[in-house]
Design an enzyme around this catalytic site. Structure first.
Site, short mmCIF file in Angstrom:
data_model
loop_
_atom_site.label_atom_id
_atom_site.label_comp_id
_atom_site.label_asym_id
_atom_site.label_seq_id
_atom_site.Cartn_x
_atom_site.Cartn_y
_atom_site.Cartn_z
N ASP A 264 0.79 -1.26 0.02
CA ASP A 264 -0.08 -0.05 0.12
C ASP A 264 0.90 1.08 -0.17
O ASP A 264 0.78 2.12 -0.84
CB ASP A 264 -1.02 -0.03 1.03
CG ASP A 264 -0.61 -0.41 2.62
OD1 ASP A 264 0.87 -0.50 2.53
OD2 ASP A 264 -0.99 -0.07 3.55
N ASP B 192 6.86 3.90 3.16
CA ASP B 192 7.15 4.91 4.19
C ASP B 192 8.53 4.97 4.29
O ASP B 192 9.18 5.62 3.86
CB ASP B 192 6.18 4.92 5.29
CG ASP B 192 6.04 5.98 6.27
OD1 ASP B 192 6.34 7.04 5.83
OD2 ASP B 192 5.54 5.89 7.39
N ASP C 209 -5.66 1.96 6.74
CA ASP C 209 -6.45 2.16 7.92
C ASP C 209 -5.66 3.32 8.85
O ASP C 209 -4.38 3.69 8.80
CB ASP C 209 -6.49 1.14 8.69
CG ASP C 209 -5.28 0.68 9.53
OD1 ASP C 209 -4.35 0.47 8.77
OD2 ASP C 209 -5.18 0.53 10.84
P1 IMP Z 1 7.25 1.30 6.72
O1 IMP Z 1 7.71 1.84 5.08
O2 IMP Z 1 7.97 0.29 7.14
O3 IMP Z 1 7.53 2.53 7.41
O4 IMP Z 1 5.81 1.23 6.73
C1 IMP Z 1 5.00 1.10 5.80
C2 IMP Z 1 3.58 0.72 6.25
O5 IMP Z 1 3.28 1.52 7.25
C3 IMP Z 1 2.54 0.72 5.37
O6 IMP Z 1 2.34 -0.48 4.65
C4 IMP Z 1 1.35 0.93 6.12
O7 IMP Z 1 0.68 -0.09 6.65
C5 IMP Z 1 1.95 1.80 7.19
N1 IMP Z 1 1.73 3.43 6.78
C6 IMP Z 1 2.90 4.35 6.40
N2 IMP Z 1 2.04 5.53 6.20
C7 IMP Z 1 0.76 5.30 6.53
C8 IMP Z 1 -0.36 6.32 6.70
O8 IMP Z 1 -0.40 7.49 6.01
N3 IMP Z 1 -1.17 5.95 7.10
C9 IMP Z 1 -1.73 4.35 7.42
N4 IMP Z 1 -0.60 3.61 7.29
C10 IMP Z 1 0.77 4.19 7.06
MG MG Z 2 1.46 -2.24 5.25
#
Ligand code: IMP
Ligand code: MG
Length: 180
Positions: free
Chosen positions: A100, A103, A159
């Site tokens: 999705d 981040d 979510d």
């Molecule tokens: P990361 O890249 O390991 O920091 O995490 C990515 C995950 O964090 C995504 O797959 C989402 O599940 C969650 N996430 C990151 N940004 C958002 C946001 O703006 N809204 C909701 N979930 C988010």
């Molecule tokens: Mg996720």
């Protein structure tokens, strides 16, 4: 939970158009595949993977992984665990991870390391959203839907504390400035 507002950032029509374009890119990139295994990262990718899979003209299979991260307060030291693994081996197969949002990139780095160790044929990533401002791990999706600023979003599977996953659009969350 404190009240919050959601306003449209990316409309249903914009998402649909972009998912169609991404599907065309993926169809072209994997045109010679015998089978493409779509691996959705639960739970946020469930709407995206359903729409994307139906726009692909390739032979696809669908599998899922669910990762869970602890210690989110200090993000770079988060520990990521796989709490639901794939049902089937991917050795020698073409794999497309469907995410999705990328981040910090820490989840994707962990998942890609694990999948790589299983010897897939090709391993690429398709992410609906990319928040490059918050990147900590050097990961880049081969296919990206929309680059967005550092804002919290919900909808289209994504979510906020399990709320708002079923919104048909991507909404921007704003905290603490409700008028009502
Ligand atoms: P990361 O890249 O390991 O920091 O995490 C990515 C995950 O964090 C995504 O797959 C989402 O599940 C969650 N996430 C990151 N940004 C958002 C946001 O703006 N809204 C909701 N979930 C988010
Ligand atoms: Mg996720």
């Amino acid at each position: 939970m404190a009240p919050y507002d959601v306003e449209i950032m990316i409309s249903e029509a914009q998402i649909s158009a972009r998912v169609g374009e991404m599907a065309e890119e993926i169809n072209a990139e994997f045109a010679d595949t015998k089978k493409l295994v779509l691996i959705g990262l639960l739970r946020g990718s469930f709407v995206f993977i359903a729409d994307l899979a139906r726009r692909l003209t390739l032979p696809v299979e669908v599998d899922f992984i669910e990762a869970f991260s602890y210690g989110a307060e200090i993000e770079s030291s988060r520990e990521i665990r796989i709490i639901k693994d794939l049902r089937a081996p991917i050795e020698g197969l073409d794999v497309l991870v469907v995410e999705d949002i990328v981040d910090t990139g820490l989840t994707l780095r962990h998942v890609l390391g694990m999948l790589e160790s299983r010897g897939p044929g090709r391993l690429e990533v398709c992410a609906l959203l990319d928040k490059p401002a918050r990147r900590e791990a050097e990961v880049k999706a081969r296919f990206t839907g929309f680059e967005i600023p550092d804002e919290f979003v919900v909808g289209y599977g994504i979510d906020y504390a399990q709320e708002n996953r079923a919104l048909p659009y991507i909404g921007r969350v704003s905290f603490g400035n409700r008028k009502d």
